[in-house]
Motif scaffolding. Structure first.
Motif, mmCIF file in Angstrom:
data_model
loop_
_atom_site.group_PDB
_atom_site.id
_atom_site.type_symbol
_atom_site.label_atom_id
_atom_site.label_comp_id
_atom_site.label_asym_id
_atom_site.label_seq_id
_atom_site.Cartn_x
_atom_site.Cartn_y
_atom_site.Cartn_z
ATOM 1 N N ALA A 43 0.835 -1.205 0.000
ATOM 2 C CA ALA A 43 0.000 0.000 0.000
ATOM 3 C C ALA A 43 0.869 1.253 0.000
ATOM 4 O O ALA A 43 0.567 2.222 -0.714
ATOM 5 N N ALA A 44 1.951 1.240 0.763
ATOM 6 C CA ALA A 44 2.860 2.388 0.791
ATOM 7 C C ALA A 44 3.507 2.598 -0.578
ATOM 8 O O ALA A 44 3.679 3.738 -1.019
ATOM 9 N N ALA A 45 3.826 1.510 -1.256
ATOM 10 C CA ALA A 45 4.404 1.620 -2.599
ATOM 11 C C ALA A 45 3.385 2.186 -3.589
ATOM 12 O O ALA A 45 3.724 3.032 -4.422
ATOM 13 N N ALA A 48 3.090 5.884 -2.846
ATOM 14 C CA ALA A 48 4.255 6.610 -3.348
ATOM 15 C C ALA A 48 4.176 6.790 -4.860
ATOM 16 O O ALA A 48 4.522 7.856 -5.380
ATOM 17 N N LYS A 49 3.693 5.784 -5.553
ATOM 18 C CA LYS A 49 3.619 5.834 -7.015
ATOM 19 C C LYS A 49 2.488 6.726 -7.517
ATOM 20 O O LYS A 49 2.672 7.480 -8.473
ATOM 21 N N HIS A 50 1.324 6.640 -6.902
ATOM 22 C CA HIS A 50 0.136 7.292 -7.455
ATOM 23 C C HIS A 50 -0.347 8.527 -6.698
ATOM 24 O O HIS A 50 -1.083 9.335 -7.271
ATOM 25 N N HIS A 55 -0.207 14.633 -2.816
ATOM 26 C CA HIS A 55 -0.513 14.645 -1.382
ATOM 27 C C HIS A 55 0.733 14.630 -0.502
ATOM 28 O O HIS A 55 0.621 14.803 0.706
ATOM 29 N N GLY A 56 1.908 14.429 -1.106
ATOM 30 C CA GLY A 56 3.155 14.378 -0.357
ATOM 31 C C GLY A 56 3.379 13.013 0.265
ATOM 32 O O GLY A 56 2.427 12.288 0.532
ATOM 33 N N GLN A 57 4.646 12.676 0.503
ATOM 34 C CA GLN A 57 4.976 11.376 1.105
ATOM 35 C C GLN A 57 4.304 11.196 2.451
ATOM 36 O O GLN A 57 3.890 10.107 2.799
ATOM 37 N N ASP A 58 4.194 12.272 3.200
ATOM 38 C CA ASP A 58 3.604 12.185 4.540
ATOM 39 C C ASP A 58 2.104 12.466 4.539
ATOM 40 O O ASP A 58 1.460 12.446 5.585
ATOM 41 N N GLY A 59 1.525 12.768 3.370
ATOM 42 C CA GLY A 59 0.088 13.005 3.270
ATOM 43 C C GLY A 59 -0.344 14.422 3.608
ATOM 44 O O GLY A 59 -1.526 14.738 3.557
#
Length: 123
Positions: A43-45, A48-50, A55-59
């Motif tokens: 899910a993290a991958a 990160a991809k989409h 939204h940024g890595q940290d959301g």
């Protein structure tokens, strides 16, 4: 004497089993956490991809593209409390505002994993 021989055989077998585990010959049982961890990583991958571009890595939506597109801060506790699972699923699948649809790019299971990941971003 027989009990000493049995005890020695038991200890030897236990030590060999332990050595095999340490050498990688056998995997100790650790419960159901491993599949969940694999799901979290997947899910993290996907995120990160989409999703991370806007939204940024940290959301937190602190990227240039996020500001330009007015992307949602996914960590906002108030928003997290108000938004339903169904709405998150539909927003990812159908798109919302400037957010594109991912219906043709992601399976329903992948979208569900992203919904769970977004829920985990709550601060």
């Amino acid at each position: 004497m027989k009990s000493t021989t049995s005890r020695a055989a038991f200890v030897a077998a236990a030590l060999l089993s332990f050595a095999a585990v340490l050498a990688g010959g056998a995997t100790p049982r650790t419960g159901a956490a491993l599949p969940e961890q694999a799901d979290d990583v997947a899910a993290a991958a996907l995120y990160a991809k989409h999703c991370a571009k806007c939204h940024g890595q940290d959301g937190r939506a602190k990227t240039f593209k996020a500001k330009f597109n007015k992307a949602r801060d996914l960590t906002d506790a108030r928003w997290q409390a108000e938004v339903s699972q169904e709405r998150l699923f539909n927003s990812i699948t159908q798109g919302r505002g400037k957010m594109p649809s991912f219906k043709k790019k992601l399976s329903a299971a992948q979208v569900e994993s992203l919904v769970a990941h977004v829920r985990g971003l709550r601060k």
